[in-house]
Design a protein around this motif. Structure first.
Motif, PDB file in Angstrom:
ATOM      1  N   PHE A  23       0.861  -1.176  -0.067  1.00 53.82           N
ATOM      2  CA  PHE A  23      -0.313   0.021  -0.143  1.00 53.82           C
ATOM      3  C   PHE A  23       0.872   1.360  -0.105  1.00 53.82           C
ATOM      4  CE2 PHE A  23      -2.310  -3.118   2.567  1.00 53.82           C
ATOM      5  CZ  PHE A  23      -3.319  -3.491   1.541  1.00 53.82           C
ATOM      6  N   THR A  24       0.410   2.256  -0.686  1.00 55.20           N
ATOM      7  CA  THR A  24       1.275   3.718  -0.783  1.00 55.20           C
ATOM      8  C   THR A  24       0.453   4.768   0.237  1.00 55.20           C
ATOM      9  OG1 THR A  24      -0.121   4.342  -2.512  1.00 55.20           O
ATOM     10  CG2 THR A  24       1.754   3.166  -3.058  1.00 55.20           C
ATOM     11  N   TRP A  25      -0.621   4.481   0.705  1.00 50.88           N
ATOM     12  CA  TRP A  25      -1.334   5.300   1.792  1.00 50.88           C
ATOM     13  C   TRP A  25      -1.978   4.545   2.724  1.00 50.88           C
ATOM     14  CZ3 TRP A  25      -6.558   5.918   3.177  1.00 50.88           C
ATOM     15  CH2 TRP A  25      -6.991   7.187   3.771  1.00 50.88           C
ATOM     16  N   TRP A  26      -2.021   5.078   3.939  1.00 50.96           N
ATOM     17  CA  TRP A  26      -2.941   4.857   5.144  1.00 50.96           C
ATOM     18  C   TRP A  26      -3.557   6.193   5.691  1.00 50.96           C
ATOM     19  CZ3 TRP A  26      -1.622   4.285  10.575  1.00 50.96           C
ATOM     20  CH2 TRP A  26      -0.549   4.877  10.937  1.00 50.96           C
ATOM     21  N   ASN A  27      -4.771   5.725   6.557  1.00 52.12           N
ATOM     22  CA  ASN A  27      -5.318   6.880   7.244  1.00 52.12           C
ATOM     23  C   ASN A  27      -4.640   7.095   8.687  1.00 52.12           C
ATOM     24  OD1 ASN A  27      -6.136   4.369   8.510  1.00 52.12           O
ATOM     25  ND2 ASN A  27      -8.203   5.169   8.675  1.00 52.12           N
ATOM     26  N   GLU A  30      -4.942   2.870  13.576  1.00 46.42           N
ATOM     27  CA  GLU A  30      -4.798   1.449  14.092  1.00 46.42           C
ATOM     28  C   GLU A  30      -5.774   0.722  13.995  1.00 46.42           C
ATOM     29  OE1 GLU A  30      -1.564   0.601  13.948  1.00 46.42           O
ATOM     30  OE2 GLU A  30      -0.809   2.930  13.759  1.00 46.42           O
ATOM     31  N   GLY A  31      -5.624  -0.705  14.099  1.00 49.35           N
ATOM     32  CA  GLY A  31      -6.720  -1.759  14.566  1.00 49.35           C
ATOM     33  C   GLY A  31      -7.750  -1.790  13.456  1.00 49.35           C
ATOM     34  N   GLU A  32      -8.939  -2.017  13.947  1.00 50.50           N
ATOM     35  CA  GLU A  32     -10.143  -2.101  12.948  1.00 50.50           C
ATOM     36  C   GLU A  32     -10.587  -0.791  12.127  1.00 50.50           C
ATOM     37  OE1 GLU A  32     -13.888  -1.197  15.631  1.00 50.50           O
ATOM     38  OE2 GLU A  32     -12.860  -3.069  16.264  1.00 50.50           O
ATOM     39  N   HIS A  33      -9.989   0.360  12.487  1.00 51.63           N
ATOM     40  CA  HIS A  33     -10.001   1.688  11.974  1.00 51.63           C
ATOM     41  C   HIS A  33      -9.270   1.995  10.689  1.00 51.63           C
ATOM     42  CE1 HIS A  33     -13.137   2.277  14.683  1.00 51.63           C
ATOM     43  NE2 HIS A  33     -12.108   2.001  15.696  1.00 51.63           N
ATOM     44  N   VAL A  34      -8.164   0.986  10.652  1.00 48.15           N
ATOM     45  CA  VAL A  34      -7.087   1.208   9.609  1.00 48.15           C
ATOM     46  C   VAL A  34      -7.695   1.285   8.171  1.00 48.15           C
ATOM     47  CG1 VAL A  34      -5.959  -0.955   9.382  1.00 48.15           C
ATOM     48  CG2 VAL A  34      -4.605   0.979   9.065  1.00 48.15           C
ATOM     49  N   VAL A  35      -7.131   2.172   7.295  1.00 48.27           N
ATOM     50  CA  VAL A  35      -7.441   1.885   5.884  1.00 48.27           C
ATOM     51  C   VAL A  35      -6.214   2.156   4.951  1.00 48.27           C
ATOM     52  CG1 VAL A  35      -8.896   2.959   3.928  1.00 48.27           C
ATOM     53  CG2 VAL A  35      -9.680   3.028   6.136  1.00 48.27           C
ATOM     54  N   GLU A  36      -5.882   1.171   4.368  1.00 48.04           N
ATOM     55  CA  GLU A  36      -4.745   1.176   3.425  1.00 48.04           C
ATOM     56  C   GLU A  36      -5.107   1.042   2.144  1.00 48.04           C
ATOM     57  OE1 GLU A  36      -1.053  -0.532   5.893  1.00 48.04           O
ATOM     58  OE2 GLU A  36      -3.009  -1.998   5.601  1.00 48.04           O
ATOM     59  N   ALA A  37      -4.376   1.830   1.078  1.00 51.30           N
ATOM     60  CA  ALA A  37      -4.852   1.601  -0.386  1.00 51.30           C
ATOM     61  C   ALA A  37      -3.364   1.889  -1.049  1.00 51.30           C
ATOM     62  CB  ALA A  37      -5.842   2.663  -0.699  1.00 51.30           C
ATOM     63  N   ASP A  61       9.746   3.396   2.667  1.00 50.17           N
ATOM     64  CA  ASP A  61       8.745   3.301   3.855  1.00 50.17           C
ATOM     65  C   ASP A  61       7.951   4.716   4.162  1.00 50.17           C
ATOM     66  OD1 ASP A  61       9.846   0.647   4.611  1.00 50.17           O
ATOM     67  OD2 ASP A  61      11.775   1.704   5.463  1.00 50.17           O
ATOM     68  N   MET A  62       7.022   4.319   4.736  1.00 48.79           N
ATOM     69  CA  MET A  62       6.376   5.682   5.241  1.00 48.79           C
ATOM     70  C   MET A  62       6.676   6.156   6.564  1.00 48.79           C
ATOM     71  SD  MET A  62       2.394   4.598   4.824  1.00 48.79           S
ATOM     72  CE  MET A  62       1.688   3.576   3.543  1.00 48.79           C
ATOM     73  N   VAL A  63       7.644   7.360   6.502  1.00 43.44           N
ATOM     74  CA  VAL A  63       8.257   7.904   7.913  1.00 43.44           C
ATOM     75  C   VAL A  63       7.794   9.294   8.023  1.00 43.44           C
ATOM     76  CG1 VAL A  63      10.428   8.407   8.812  1.00 43.44           C
ATOM     77  CG2 VAL A  63      10.511   6.684   7.251  1.00 43.44           C
ATOM     78  N   GLY A  64       6.802   9.050   9.024  1.00 44.35           N
ATOM     79  CA  GLY A  64       6.230  10.522   9.595  1.00 44.35           C
ATOM     80  C   GLY A  64       5.163  11.141   8.765  1.00 44.35           C
ATOM     81  N   VAL A  65       4.772  10.291   7.747  1.00 42.30           N
ATOM     82  CA  VAL A  65       3.567  10.628   6.705  1.00 42.30           C
ATOM     83  C   VAL A  65       2.854   9.669   6.464  1.00 42.30           C
ATOM     84  CG1 VAL A  65       5.251  12.412   5.590  1.00 42.30           C
ATOM     85  CG2 VAL A  65       5.112   9.978   4.646  1.00 42.30           C
ATOM     86  N   ASP A  66       1.700   9.836   5.716  1.00 38.46           N
ATOM     87  CA  ASP A  66       0.715   9.088   5.480  1.00 38.46           C
ATOM     88  C   ASP A  66       0.735   8.411   4.221  1.00 38.46           C
ATOM     89  OD1 ASP A  66      -0.232  11.254   4.139  1.00 38.46           O
ATOM     90  OD2 ASP A  66      -2.209  11.451   4.883  1.00 38.46           O
ATOM     91  N   TYR A  67       1.714   8.440   3.511  1.00 38.90           N
ATOM     92  CA  TYR A  67       1.906   8.109   2.156  1.00 38.90           C
ATOM     93  C   TYR A  67       3.400   7.688   2.072  1.00 38.90           C
ATOM     94  CZ  TYR A  67       4.215  12.639   1.229  1.00 38.90           C
ATOM     95  OH  TYR A  67       5.243  13.398   1.512  1.00 38.90           O
ATOM     96  N   CYS A  68       3.768   6.568   1.163  1.00 37.13           N
ATOM     97  CA  CYS A  68       4.901   6.138   0.950  1.00 37.13           C
ATOM     98  C   CYS A  68       5.538   6.700  -0.464  1.00 37.13           C
ATOM     99  CB  CYS A  68       5.408   4.782   1.132  1.00 37.13           C
ATOM    100  SG  CYS A  68       4.727   3.790  -0.405  1.00 37.13           S
TER     101      CYS A  68
END
Length: 113
Positions: A23-27, A30-37, A61-68
């Motif tokens: 995945f290149t993005w995440w919201n 964590e847990g059941e609320h995580v969304v990745e795309a 790697d995604m470092v300090g951001v919500d996208y890679c």
């Protein structure tokens, strides 16, 4: 999304696939609320693929951001890297560290298109 898929098909573009996390993005949840795309892709046409047959796209790697970020290497080596893994001791004892490591090592991660 249909408009984008139609554009890619009409333009005869090819998804180069990737190496790394799928995945290149995440919201940033964590847990059941995580969304990745996988929102970002490297596209090329057939001629470009012939000109750069060893090209690879790597999800960094995604470092300090919500996208890679994506790294496009047009001269990728077919040989495996001899880079070694180094564990940062500063993480020892941090809350959630052990669980994060277990989760990461338990995931199946492979390249795809």
């Amino acid at each position: 999304m249909k408009i984008l898929r139609d554009f890619v098909a009409d333009s005869e573009l090819i998804d180069l696939g990737f190496v790394g996390h799928p995945f290149t993005w995440w919201n940033r949840r964590e847990g059941e609320h995580v969304v990745e795309a996988r929102l970002d892709r490297v596209l090329s046409n057939a001629k470009w693929c012939l000109d750069f047959p060893r090209a690879t796209s790597t999800h960094l790697d995604m470092v300090g951001v919500d996208y890679c970020p994506l790294l496009l290497d047009t001269e990728a080596s077919l040989e495996k890297s001899n880079s070694r893994f180094v564990f940062d001791q500063r993480w020892v004892g941090k809350e959630g560290c052990e669980e994060t490591i277990k989760e990461a090592w338990g995931k199946e991660v492979r390249g795809g298109s």
